[in-house]
Design an enzyme around this catalytic site. Structure first.
Site, PDB file in Angstrom:
ATOM      1  N   ASP A 204      -7.850  -8.473  11.413  1.00 50.44           N
ATOM      2  CA  ASP A 204      -9.224  -7.959  11.263  1.00 50.44           C
ATOM      3  C   ASP A 204     -10.221  -9.065  10.912  1.00 50.44           C
ATOM      4  OD1 ASP A 204      -8.815  -5.369  11.993  1.00 50.44           O
ATOM      5  OD2 ASP A 204      -8.596  -4.594   9.961  1.00 50.44           O
TER       6      ASP A 204
ATOM      7  N   ARG B 180       0.834  -1.218   0.000  1.00 47.69           N
ATOM      8  CA  ARG B 180       0.000   0.000   0.000  1.00 47.69           C
ATOM      9  C   ARG B 180       0.864   1.263   0.000  1.00 47.69           C
ATOM     10  NH1 ARG B 180      -2.147   0.539   6.237  1.00 47.69           N
ATOM     11  NH2 ARG B 180      -0.391  -0.523   7.190  1.00 47.69           N
TER      12      ARG B 180
ATOM     13  N   HIS C  78      -5.525  -3.823   1.547  1.00 47.27           N
ATOM     14  CA  HIS C  78      -5.963  -4.804   2.548  1.00 47.27           C
ATOM     15  C   HIS C  78      -6.677  -5.984   1.906  1.00 47.27           C
ATOM     16  CE1 HIS C  78      -4.850  -1.392   4.904  1.00 47.27           C
ATOM     17  NE2 HIS C  78      -5.226  -1.903   6.052  1.00 47.27           N
TER      18      HIS C  78
ATOM     19  N   ARG D 194      -1.700  -4.943   3.021  1.00 48.80           N
ATOM     20  CA  ARG D 194      -1.322  -4.287   4.256  1.00 48.80           C
ATOM     21  C   ARG D 194       0.016  -4.747   4.842  1.00 48.80           C
ATOM     22  NH1 ARG D 194      -2.397  -5.310   9.858  1.00 48.80           N
ATOM     23  NH2 ARG D 194      -2.608  -3.382  11.027  1.00 48.80           N
TER      24      ARG D 194
ATOM     25  N   SER E 172      -4.750   4.548   6.049  1.00 48.78           N
ATOM     26  CA  SER E 172      -4.606   3.137   5.672  1.00 48.78           C
ATOM     27  C   SER E 172      -4.190   2.974   4.219  1.00 48.78           C
ATOM     28  CB  SER E 172      -5.932   2.400   5.878  1.00 48.78           C
ATOM     29  OG  SER E 172      -6.276   2.382   7.240  1.00 48.78           O
TER      30      SER E 172
ATOM     31  N   GLU F 188     -18.889   4.520  -0.005  1.00 52.16           N
ATOM     32  CA  GLU F 188     -18.120   4.030  -1.151  1.00 52.16           C
ATOM     33  C   GLU F 188     -18.910   4.082  -2.454  1.00 52.16           C
ATOM     34  OE1 GLU F 188     -18.581   2.367   1.722  1.00 52.16           O
ATOM     35  OE2 GLU F 188     -16.610   2.481   2.672  1.00 52.16           O
TER      36      GLU F 188
ATOM     37  N   PHE G  50     -14.454  -3.086   0.225  1.00 53.49           N
ATOM     38  CA  PHE G  50     -15.359  -1.966  -0.041  1.00 53.49           C
ATOM     39  C   PHE G  50     -15.144  -1.383  -1.432  1.00 53.49           C
ATOM     40  CE2 PHE G  50     -14.124  -1.374   4.635  1.00 53.49           C
ATOM     41  CZ  PHE G  50     -14.940  -2.418   5.022  1.00 53.49           C
TER      42      PHE G  50
END
Lengths: 322, 283
Positions: free
Chosen positions: A125, A18, A117, A175, A45, A66, A91
């Site tokens: 997560d 990222r 991610h 990530r 993020s 989104e 998303f």
């Protein structure tokens, strides 16, 4: 294990992919004033902060919305802007599939959907965020280009390359901090597979974080006297079918490796290519019809069968079927 | 283009209604009800209000842009686009047929001049219009962006994401219109999903809201659009609540959801056309 292996590619540094996106976006923005950024409340993020700071008038915070972000990106592109949307892969795809389908893909808008991610390596997560279906959803959309780079340098190069490419693109990254083993000055050619290691017994087609696992697997196989070819498939669509067929014509069998369901992912795309041209044995390394769970990236890759040892085992199965 | 009088605009509207009915009748498919209800609005936009160029360019720099979010009312849009020179009127005879540029719902895939984005899956047009409006701001282009939505369409969640955004980021070069005909496919909106008070909803989201009480009266429609324009540029997006009658202009189609997506048969077409004078020549 890595230390004792004679790897064909090595690394001195690790970084998250990222960050490659964030740094690539900043450079693309400096190069082209039409590049604009959008983010749905995940600037940190997605590593979009530097772009936002340098080009505040070309950055759009949409809040946690989104669907609206995808529509706004499509609208921005009409006048010639090159919008880069940023949110998590989950998303960026499933949540907004219809918005992407109608307003971006069917309308052939020059929007770059940048998704972080992705996959199991998101880690702790858990499964709500670990999307493993995104490559499949995106590659099914006509007009859509789908890219899944393997490390920081390749992600940065890909980010800059898609700014120059006309048409909708899905760019997938992640990530975890990950070895940087590809060159900083690489030229990223969309749709052009990169043969990283020559081999003659089996081909490993890998994408994303698993390219590194494939590099390790090659060394492990070599220790056992098996010569593996490693091909980096950073572009899932359009697929470099010529590179795939040339390699399998030589090796006679293959393994696909991806941090994704193999149903609908890279494995499927390679299987389709082989079945129509050269039905050679192919073994999948991917997630087998299940959701993920919480854990560290390393633990998850092991539990779900996606690490170098799994690639080695798959290569042996493919060889046995020749 | 020379400014048209209200009477001349009404003549255009009569022809547009004939086009809508003939297109839908010919393929026995399409959405005549809200197309007829929005005929004054589209006519006023394309023949009076918009600065636009029928020599179509996607970017639309220094032009006013229009987006149709409720894409199913494509017949009325296709009629005004062709009648204002975007493509030959004869092409209306291809509506919804194989190999046509006039898709059932508007699309860019076949490069039909005048269309900038696909619509039909509801709830997306307001977001697109906001993006186009913000691009104009970046470019220092002071023309307006217009979008039309349905009232039933207000049930889509994305609209409220967009409504929140447009007010927060002061997208004040945007005029959104809602076709307030109080009908949706399954029945009156009051029964299907009561919109209650759209003015209060949008005002509480931070919009400036006006009502065009008679959306089927050309003069009122133009006054409404002029008023909306005068309220733009003041830090808030503008909403125009356009009160219309579905099926307006044809006595047996007016005021009911029954003709939302039903084509007239031969006799019904003849009865309807007898109520609408052929002012510009049928295609």
């Amino acid at each position: 294990m890595e230390k004792t292996l004679d790897l064909k590619f090595n690394y001195t540094d690790k970084k998250d992919t990222r960050s490659g996106f964030g740094d690539g976006l900043l450079e693309a923005g400096r190069k082209n004033p039409n590049v604009v950024g959008l983010c749905a409340d995940l600037i940190g993020s997605l590593k979009m902060g530097a772009f936002q700071k340098e080009f505040p008038e070309r950055f759009f915070q949409t809040g946690i919305a989104e669907a609206n972000m995808m529509g706004i990106a499509a609208g921005l592109s009409i006048s010639g802007k090159i919008p880069f949307t940023g949110t998590f892969a989950n998303f960026s795809t499933g949540r907004v599939y219809d918005q992407i389908r109608q307003s971006i893909a069917y309308s052939d808008k020059n929007v770059k959907i940048c998704a972080s991610h992705a996959g199991l390596t998101l880690g702790e997560d858990g499964a709500t965020h670990q999307i493993l279906e995104d490559l499949g959803m995106m590659k099914m959309l006509p007009h859509m280009t789908v890219i899944n780079p393997c490390d920081y340098n390749q992600t940065k190069a890909a980010t800059m390359a898609i700014a120059e490419h006309e048409g909708p693109v899905y760019l997938r990254f992640g990530r975890p901090v990950w070895p940087i083993f590809t060159p900083a000055d690489q030229k990223f050619e969309i749709g052009k597979a990169w043969k990283m290691i020559d081999g003659k017994d089996v081909t490993i087609f890998a994408t994303g974080h698993l390219v590194w696992e494939a590099v390790i697997a090659e060394a492990m196989l070599r220790e056992e006297g098996i010569s593996a070819e490693v091909i980096n498939i950073h572009t899932i669509k359009p697929l470099d079918t010529e590179a795939i067929l040339d390699s399998v014509a030589k090796t006679g069998c293959a393994v696909s490796a991806e941090e994704h369901q193999y149903n609908g992912g890279l494995g499927d795309s390679i299987a389709q290519t082989l079945i129509r041209n050269n039905p050679a044995p192919l073994e999948y390394v991917g997630v087998d019809d299940s959701f993920g769970e919480s854990g560290t990236p390393t633990q998850l890759l092991e539990k779900y069968g996606l690490n170098a040892a799994n690639i080695v085992a798959a290569a042996k199965r493919a060889l046995a079927r020749k | 283009m020379e400014k048209k009088s209200t009477e001349q605009l009404q003549e255009v509207a009569s022809q547009v209604r004939r086009d809508i009915l003939r297109m839908v009748h010919q393929v026995q498919s399409g959405h005549p009800g809200a197309s007829l209800g929005c005929t004054e609005f589209f006519t006023a936009l394309y023949f009076d209000q918009l600065k636009h160029d029928s020599d179509f360019k996607m970017e639309g720099k220094n032009e006013d842009l229009f987006f149709l979010s409720n894409g199913h009312i494509s017949p009325v849009w296709y009629s005004v686009l062709s009648r204002s020179g975007y493509f030959p009127i004869e092409e209306m005879s291809t509506f919804r047929k194989l190999n046509s540029r006039l898709q059932g719902h508007p699309a860019t895939e076949e490069d039909l001049p005048g269309i900038r984005i696909a619509s039909g899956s509801l709830g997306q047009g307001l977001s697109v219009a906001i993006g186009a409006a913000q691009a104009k701001k970046i470019d220092g282009d002071d023309r307006m962006v217009y979008v039309l939505m349905g009232d039933g369409e207000q049930e889509e969640g994305q609209i409220w994401e967009a409504a929140m955004y447009a007010a927060h980021w002061k997208v004040d070069n945007l005029i959104a219109t809602i076709d307030l005909n109080r009908q949706q496919i399954d029945g009156p909106t009051k029964e299907i999903m009561d919109l209650i008070d759209l003015r209060a909803k949008y005002e509480s989201f931070g919009w400036t809201v006006i009502d065009t009480e008679n959306g089927n009266d050309m003069k009122s429609v133009i006054e409404g659009l002029e008023k909306a324009k005068s309220l733009a540029g003041k830090g808030k997006p503008v909403l125009n609540l356009l009160h219309t009658e579905m099926g307006f202009g044809v006595d047996f189609m007016v005021g009911t959801h029954k003709w939302h997506g039903i084509a007239p048969n031969d006799q019904q077409l003849a009865d309807a056309l007898a109520q609408l004078s052929e002012t510009l020549g049928d295609y």
